[in-house]
Design an enzyme around this catalytic site. Structure first.
Site, PDB file in Angstrom:
ATOM      1  N   GLY A  70       9.908  61.395  55.456  1.00 54.34           N
ATOM      2  CA  GLY A  70       8.748  61.063  56.276  1.00 54.34           C
ATOM      3  C   GLY A  70       9.030  61.189  57.766  1.00 54.34           C
ATOM      4  O   GLY A  70       8.185  61.674  58.537  1.00 54.34           O
ATOM      5  N   THR A  71      10.202  60.761  58.187  1.00 58.89           N
ATOM      6  CA  THR A  71      10.535  60.780  59.613  1.00 58.89           C
ATOM      7  C   THR A  71      10.499  62.204  60.158  1.00 58.89           C
ATOM      8  O   THR A  71       9.896  62.466  61.207  1.00 58.89           O
ATOM      9  CB  THR A  71      11.940  60.175  59.825  1.00 58.89           C
ATOM     10  OG1 THR A  71      11.930  58.850  59.289  1.00 58.89           O
ATOM     11  CG2 THR A  71      12.314  60.137  61.287  1.00 58.89           C
ATOM     12  N   ASN A 150       3.004  50.140  56.615  1.00 59.64           N
ATOM     13  CA  ASN A 150       4.082  49.813  55.679  1.00 59.64           C
ATOM     14  C   ASN A 150       4.472  48.339  55.698  1.00 59.64           C
ATOM     15  O   ASN A 150       5.060  47.839  54.748  1.00 59.64           O
ATOM     16  CB  ASN A 150       5.319  50.671  55.955  1.00 59.64           C
ATOM     17  CG  ASN A 150       5.706  50.687  57.413  1.00 59.64           C
ATOM     18  OD1 ASN A 150       4.897  51.037  58.269  1.00 59.64           O
ATOM     19  ND2 ASN A 150       6.925  50.301  57.725  1.00 59.64           N
ATOM     20  N   GLN A 178       3.110  55.847  52.932  1.00 61.63           N
ATOM     21  CA  GLN A 178       2.939  54.719  52.008  1.00 61.63           C
ATOM     22  C   GLN A 178       1.795  54.931  51.020  1.00 61.63           C
ATOM     23  O   GLN A 178       1.573  54.073  50.161  1.00 61.63           O
ATOM     24  CB  GLN A 178       2.693  53.411  52.794  1.00 61.63           C
ATOM     25  CG  GLN A 178       3.905  52.909  53.548  1.00 61.63           C
ATOM     26  CD  GLN A 178       5.051  52.429  52.642  1.00 61.63           C
ATOM     27  OE1 GLN A 178       4.870  52.140  51.458  1.00 61.63           O
ATOM     28  NE2 GLN A 178       6.245  52.343  53.206  1.00 61.63           N
ATOM     29  N   ALA A 199       9.458  61.323  49.242  1.00 54.57           N
ATOM     30  CA  ALA A 199       9.489  61.219  47.777  1.00 54.57           C
ATOM     31  C   ALA A 199       9.984  59.864  47.281  1.00 54.57           C
ATOM     32  O   ALA A 199       9.566  59.384  46.231  1.00 54.57           O
ATOM     33  CB  ALA A 199      10.373  62.332  47.212  1.00 54.57           C
ATOM     34  N   HIS A 200      10.867  59.223  48.058  1.00 55.17           N
ATOM     35  CA  HIS A 200      11.458  57.976  47.546  1.00 55.17           C
ATOM     36  C   HIS A 200      10.487  56.799  47.539  1.00 55.17           C
ATOM     37  O   HIS A 200      10.798  55.739  47.005  1.00 55.17           O
ATOM     38  CB  HIS A 200      12.737  57.621  48.318  1.00 55.17           C
ATOM     39  CG  HIS A 200      12.533  57.215  49.749  1.00 55.17           C
ATOM     40  ND1 HIS A 200      12.709  55.921  50.174  1.00 55.17           N
ATOM     41  CD2 HIS A 200      12.186  57.920  50.840  1.00 55.17           C
ATOM     42  CE1 HIS A 200      12.484  55.871  51.485  1.00 55.17           C
ATOM     43  NE2 HIS A 200      12.167  57.062  51.908  1.00 55.17           N
ATOM     44  N   THR A 236      19.636  76.006  54.494  1.00 53.55           N
ATOM     45  CA  THR A 236      19.611  76.125  53.029  1.00 53.55           C
ATOM     46  C   THR A 236      18.922  74.909  52.419  1.00 53.55           C
ATOM     47  O   THR A 236      19.196  73.773  52.800  1.00 53.55           O
ATOM     48  CB  THR A 236      21.056  76.284  52.491  1.00 53.55           C
ATOM     49  OG1 THR A 236      21.617  77.432  53.123  1.00 53.55           O
ATOM     50  CG2 THR A 236      21.068  76.470  50.987  1.00 53.55           C
ATOM     51  N   CYS A 328      13.073  49.994  56.902  1.00 57.21           N
ATOM     52  CA  CYS A 328      13.555  51.249  57.480  1.00 57.21           C
ATOM     53  C   CYS A 328      14.329  50.990  58.759  1.00 57.21           C
ATOM     54  O   CYS A 328      15.215  51.736  59.111  1.00 57.21           O
ATOM     55  CB  CYS A 328      12.389  52.173  57.802  1.00 57.21           C
ATOM     56  SG  CYS A 328      11.455  52.603  56.361  1.00 57.21           S
TER      57      CYS A 328
END
Ligand SMILES: Cc1ncc(COP(=O)(O)O)c(C=O)c1O
Length: 376
Positions: A70-71, A150, A178, A199-200, A236, A328
């Site tokens: 997200g950051t 959040n 969120q 994703a987390h 990559t 966070c």
């Protein structure tokens, strides 16, 4: 008993997500940029993951750029807009995640933009009249307003705000970290230019996210290097992360109504029992109102205690993981910039309980018993 009530910080990886990630780590090691078969096989997996995300969000594959979370996605949206779209005025709130707030503040300090903060009420709800005035008085503003906060769960109406921003020819970025995976986002109709995901937050892997960039905008690379991610982000690729993210999003969409119902029941039960059994509590933001808030977050003000800093520690000792602000940045009760903007008694200790698909009513009951002992 060990209870995890910190799902806004992160969620456990779904075993089905792990299953699709493992072969990408173990077997398919080729570099996706290689033109031989080892590389081609892996490249196909990236593009299948992108296609899956685009299908679920109803946008085109060219509009999805995978990021490290997200950051980075927030940074990319903001910095590229200022750099490439000639943006000189930005509008935000003081309760955005630091990924947005610190980025905008830095650009303002360097004199690259003028930064305006839109008015909010004591629950963190945006004043739409003030937003309209700011848009009217500043041509082509970049507006960054998070879909759901959040820490306190306050939400915005993406459609109403997006339409307002469009009316004044602005650019609209919403940090949806969120809400992706918890609500459906139909980008074929949503009036947004950028949204972001990690994703987390929806049972996927850490260190992977994406930025949606509306195809009407043409941007230069955020990270220069190889031509990866359609030249937006050299380097990559984190293939197993991308594959895991797409699977996690697919799973989240497949269970969304049931998951929401289950979590809402947990939150409702928590609100009810807290209100009945702990005198003097109140809720921060709109989180005490199921209709108006992010269903995964409940932020509670507790009665004053001698050592407010010990509250999270006591809960932890009793087997309950939760947080005092945004995990966070701190994970502790110290100085939340969001709570500082809320209409509340600043001496009252605040705790954020945030829920996921694994939480149960029994866990709420156990937590209430622990809290009763602490506050008796
Ligand atoms: C609203 C919001 N935006 C951005 C982020 C940053 O996401 P990440 O840690 O994946 O970079 C978070 C993390 O908690 C968040 O809650």
């Amino acid at each position: 008993m060990r209870i995890y009530f910190d799902n806004a910080a992160t969620t456990p990886l779904d075993p089905q997500v792990f299953e699709v990630m493992a072969p990408m780590l173990r077997d398919h090691f080729g570099n996706p940029s290689s033109t031989h078969e080892h590389g081609r096989k892996v490249k196909v997996q990236i593009e299948l993951a992108r296609k899956k995300v685009a299908q679920l969000l109803r946008c085109t594959t060219g509009e999805i750029v995978f990021t490290s979370g997200g950051t980075e996605a927030d940074n990319m949206a903001i910095r590229n807009s200022v750099e490439d779209l000639g943006i000189t005025h930005c509008i935000t709130t003081k309760i955005e995640h630091h990924a947005v707030l610190h980025t905008l503040e830095e650009l303002a300090e360097k004199g690259k933009i003028k930064l305006s903060f839109v008015k909010m009420n004591g629950q963190g709800e945006v004043d739409l009249k003030d937003l309209e005035e700011l848009l009217q008085n500043n041509a082509r503003s970049f507006v960054s307003l998070m879909h759901a906060n959040n820490e306190v769960g306050t939400m915005i109406d993406l459609v109403a705000i997006g339409n307002l921003v469009r009316k004044y020819d602005g650019i609209f970025h919403s940090d949806t970290v969120q809400t992706i995976g918890h609500f459906e986002h139909d980008l074929s109709v949503l009036p947004v230019d950028f949204i972001t995901a990690a994703a987390h937050k929806f049972n996927g892997p850490k260190g992977t996210g994406f930025l949606y960039i509306n195809k009407r905008l043409k941007l230069h690379p955020f990270i220069t290097g190889g031509g990866q991610e359609r030249s937006m982000r050299g380097g990559t690729e984190n293939v197993y992360g991308m594959v895991g993210l797409a699977k996690a999003l697919e799973l989240a969409y497949s269970i969304m109504p049931e998951k929401r119902k289950k979590i809402e029941a947990v939150k409702q039960h928590f609100i009810q029992r807290l209100t009945q059994e702990i005198p003097g509590i109140s809720f921060n933001g709109t989180s005490g109102d199921l209709e108006k808030s992010l269903y995964t977050v409940l932020n509670v003000n507790f009665p004053k205690v001698d050592r407010p800093d010990m509250l999270l520690f006591q809960l932890d000792l009793n087997g309950i993981s939760c947080s005092g602000g945004s995990a966070c940045s701190s994970g502790a009760t110290k100085g939340s910039h969001v709570l500082a903007e809320m209409d509340r008694d600043m001496d009252a200790p605040a705790v954020r309980f945030s829920f996921g698909k694994h939480n149960t009513l029994e866990e709420v009951d156990y937590t209430i018993e622990v809290l009763k002992k602490i506050f008796e």
